[in-house]
Design an enzyme around this catalytic site. Structure first.
Site, PDB file in Angstrom:
ATOM      1  N   GLY A 241      22.273  20.636 -55.034  1.00 20.20           N
ATOM      2  CA  GLY A 241      22.696  19.255 -55.229  1.00 20.20           C
ATOM      3  C   GLY A 241      24.120  18.929 -54.848  1.00 20.20           C
ATOM      4  N   GLU A 279      21.804  27.277 -56.290  1.00 19.65           N
ATOM      5  CA  GLU A 279      20.847  27.373 -55.186  1.00 19.65           C
ATOM      6  C   GLU A 279      21.031  26.145 -54.310  1.00 19.65           C
ATOM      7  OE1 GLU A 279      17.134  27.737 -57.449  1.00 19.65           O
ATOM      8  OE2 GLU A 279      17.192  25.591 -57.845  1.00 19.65           O
ATOM      9  N   CYS A 280      22.022  26.202 -53.445  1.00 22.10           N
ATOM     10  CA  CYS A 280      22.373  25.048 -52.617  1.00 22.10           C
ATOM     11  C   CYS A 280      21.643  25.086 -51.278  1.00 22.10           C
ATOM     12  CB  CYS A 280      23.871  25.035 -52.358  1.00 22.10           C
ATOM     13  SG  CYS A 280      24.821  24.758 -53.856  1.00 22.10           S
ATOM     14  N   GLY A 281      21.265  23.924 -50.814  1.00 28.63           N
ATOM     15  CA  GLY A 281      20.640  23.799 -49.500  1.00 28.63           C
ATOM     16  C   GLY A 281      21.556  23.030 -48.558  1.00 28.63           C
ATOM     17  N   ARG A 282      21.549  21.730 -48.725  1.00 32.13           N
ATOM     18  CA  ARG A 282      22.277  20.826 -47.833  1.00 32.13           C
ATOM     19  C   ARG A 282      23.731  21.256 -47.595  1.00 32.13           C
ATOM     20  NH1 ARG A 282      20.718  15.739 -47.206  1.00 32.13           N
ATOM     21  NH2 ARG A 282      19.556  15.914 -49.145  1.00 32.13           N
ATOM     22  N   CYS A 357       7.009   4.629 -30.761  1.00 26.46           N
ATOM     23  CA  CYS A 357       6.516   3.260 -30.696  1.00 26.46           C
ATOM     24  C   CYS A 357       6.484   2.645 -32.087  1.00 26.46           C
ATOM     25  CB  CYS A 357       5.133   3.255 -30.082  1.00 26.46           C
ATOM     26  SG  CYS A 357       5.107   4.126 -28.521  1.00 26.46           S
ATOM     27  N   TYR A 386      17.895  19.462 -43.595  1.00 22.84           N
ATOM     28  CA  TYR A 386      16.919  18.360 -43.731  1.00 22.84           C
ATOM     29  C   TYR A 386      16.861  17.495 -42.461  1.00 22.84           C
ATOM     30  CZ  TYR A 386      17.378  19.784 -48.608  1.00 22.84           C
ATOM     31  OH  TYR A 386      17.434  20.514 -49.771  1.00 22.84           O
TER      32      TYR A 386
HETATM   33  C1  LIG Z   1      15.758  21.136 -52.829  1.00 22.55           C
HETATM   34  C2  LIG Z   1      16.145  21.980 -53.960  1.00 22.55           C
HETATM   35  C3  LIG Z   1      17.387  22.616 -53.970  1.00 22.55           C
HETATM   36  C4  LIG Z   1      18.419  22.405 -52.901  1.00 22.55           C
HETATM   37  O1  LIG Z   1      18.905  21.109 -52.995  1.00 22.55           O
HETATM   38  P1  LIG Z   1      20.174  20.621 -52.139  1.00 22.55           P
HETATM   39  O2  LIG Z   1      20.351  19.220 -52.567  1.00 22.55           O
HETATM   40  O3  LIG Z   1      19.799  20.776 -50.711  1.00 22.55           O
HETATM   41  O4  LIG Z   1      21.313  21.507 -52.507  1.00 22.55           O
HETATM   42  C5  LIG Z   1      17.670  23.450 -55.027  1.00 22.55           C
HETATM   43  N1  LIG Z   1      16.775  23.647 -56.035  1.00 22.55           N
HETATM   44  C6  LIG Z   1      15.585  23.026 -56.061  1.00 22.55           C
HETATM   45  C7  LIG Z   1      14.665  23.270 -57.183  1.00 22.55           C
HETATM   46  C8  LIG Z   1      15.232  22.175 -55.035  1.00 22.55           C
HETATM   47  O5  LIG Z   1      14.052  21.550 -55.070  1.00 22.55           O
END
Ligand SMILES: *Cc1c(COP(=O)(O)O)cnc(C)c1O
Length: 407
Positions: A241, A279-282, A357, A386
């Site tokens: 997040g 647990e970071c993604g973005r 289109c 993403y």
């Molecule tokens: C998607 C998700 C994340 C990663 O979220 P980001 O906003 O990309 O950091 C972490 N934990 C869970 C459970 C998620 O669904």
């Protein structure tokens, strides 16, 4: 040559630009490519991991970008991967037999839970009472005891962010009010070992101080619950997040403020036996990824100017998904080989559209950045998370972009 965006990371972008101009020289087809600067990716994530307090660990949530090259690059750097399906578990295990995996997500099937056990997932984030029962049964058939974190949807109030998964009704986690009941039931589930709690309450939070407060809140509530229900809090997962500021690229989440803020909080609030997980993604993969696309046409329609590019939201769905204008820079390409006029927009505001289109195929709207001509390249920044991963690639059957990894 290029209209510069204020990003504060010019040398790294220069390499991407040079690569694109070379590509344009080599090929006759219009440029359309995802570029991942793997060197920058590793440097960025490594710095984050190194600067964290001892008691915490950083996992990468692979749904943001699960390309093999990205996972390979990050595996030696992060503490592990967070996954949300059996497919993602398999992707991780294809590159590493033993890297720690956290497995979350609502609606896990029996096959997924069985797969999680077989692939030696470290922690399963359980999202409901029913899922606990199901997992206990499968663990019993496998004659194992499974470590879980209970994903709790907190009552809140929580800080505001672009997406909220907790502090309001959602499909995620166990309602906080259900916790006494769940903790009572778990006593009858011998194959479940509760290791702690998981909170992933929001996405794209840009405010470091707010994020410190959020972590502090998680620490106190998890510690109190562990005490109340009488178990050792081995893990507290504070989710992902951490956000990316797509509107003002030079104002990103202040990592140093965050680390400086959580350090005393963890010393004070986190039990010594507890490891704090993120647990970071973005935040990990966005900044080192780019989507580059060549301008195919420029035209005025009902007094509005459109710049049409090779590609679109079927490659890069993020801007339409978030209803924002995605930041890009213009790479001017000199030389026009054709006997007919080169269309351009000079001073007017323009909207960037793709080849689909549908009027929804818009990447950026009402941009005023000076001249854009057919044959120029638009380079979208912060496209590494993403982007390709959430897009509907085969809609209309246009060719896919090239995927380039700069090492
Ligand atoms: C998607 C998700 C994340 C990663 O979220 P980001 O906003 O990309 O950091 C972490 N934990 C869970 C459970 C998620 O669904």
């Amino acid at each position: 040559m290029a209209v510069e965006l204020k990003t504060g990371r010019m040398p790294q972008v220069e390499r991407v630009r040079e690569h694109l101009l070379a590509l344009k020289e080599q090929q006759t087809e219009p440029v359309c490519a995802y570029i991942r600067d793997v060197t920058a990716l590793v440097a960025h994530v490594h710095q984050r991991v190194q600067s964290m307090p001892e008691s915490s660990q950083l996992f990468y949530a692979i749904k943001a970008n699960s390309e093999e090259e990205v996972l390979q690059a990050l595996a030696p750097v992060v503490h592990g991967f967070e996954v949300a399906s059996l497919g993602e578990i398999v992707k991780v295990r294809q590159i590493s037999a033993d890297i720690p995996i956290l497995f979350g997500g609502p609606g896990k099937t029996e096959a997924e839970l069985q797969g999680a056990i077989e692939h030696k997932v470290r922690l399963i984030h359980v999202e409901s009472m029913h899922e606990l029962n199901k997992l206990n049964e499968i663990a019993s058939q496998n004659d194992v005891r499974v470590s879980v974190l209970l994903r709790i949807n907190l009552k809140g109030p929580l800080p505001q962010a672009t997406l909220a998964m907790g502090g309001r009704p959602t499909q995620f986690g166990i309602d906080e009010v259900m916790l006494p009941h769940v903790m009572n039931q778990i006593r009858h589930l011998p194959h479940i070992q509760v290791g702690g709690f998981h909170f992933h309450s929001l996405s794209n939070n840009l405010d470091a101080e707010q994020h410190v407060k959020l972590v502090e809140y998680y620490c106190t509530i998890a510690r109190d619950w562990a005490r109340q229900y009488g178990f050792t809090l081995r893990y507290l997962n504070a989710g992902g997040g951490i956000g990316v500021n797509y509107a003002h690229l030079e104002q990103q989440f202040d990592w140093n403020t965050f680390v400086d803020g959580i350090t005393p909080v963890l010393e004070k609030e986190l039990p010594p036996e507890t490891t704090l997980l993120f647990e970071c993604g973005r935040y990990l993969t966005a900044s080192s990824g780019y989507y580059a696309t060549e301008v195919l046409d420029v035209k005025v329609n009902h007094s509005k100017t459109y710049v049409i590019v090779r590609g679109g939201t079927h490659h890069f769905r993020l801007p339409v998904s978030w209803q924002h204008s995605h930041p890009f820079e213009l790479i001017e390409v000199e030389g026009w080989m054709h006997p007919y006029d080169r269309p351009e927009v000079k001073e007017a505001a323009y909207t960037v559209a793709g080849q689909l289109c549908t009027p929804k195929d818009i990447l950026a709207s009402d941009i005023t950045s000076g001249r854009v001509r057919a044959g120029d390249i638009l380079l979208f920044h912060f496209a590494g998370a993403y982007g390709w991963a959430i897009s509907h690639h085969d809609f209309l059957s246009h060719p896919h972009p090239q995927h380039i990894y700069l090492q």
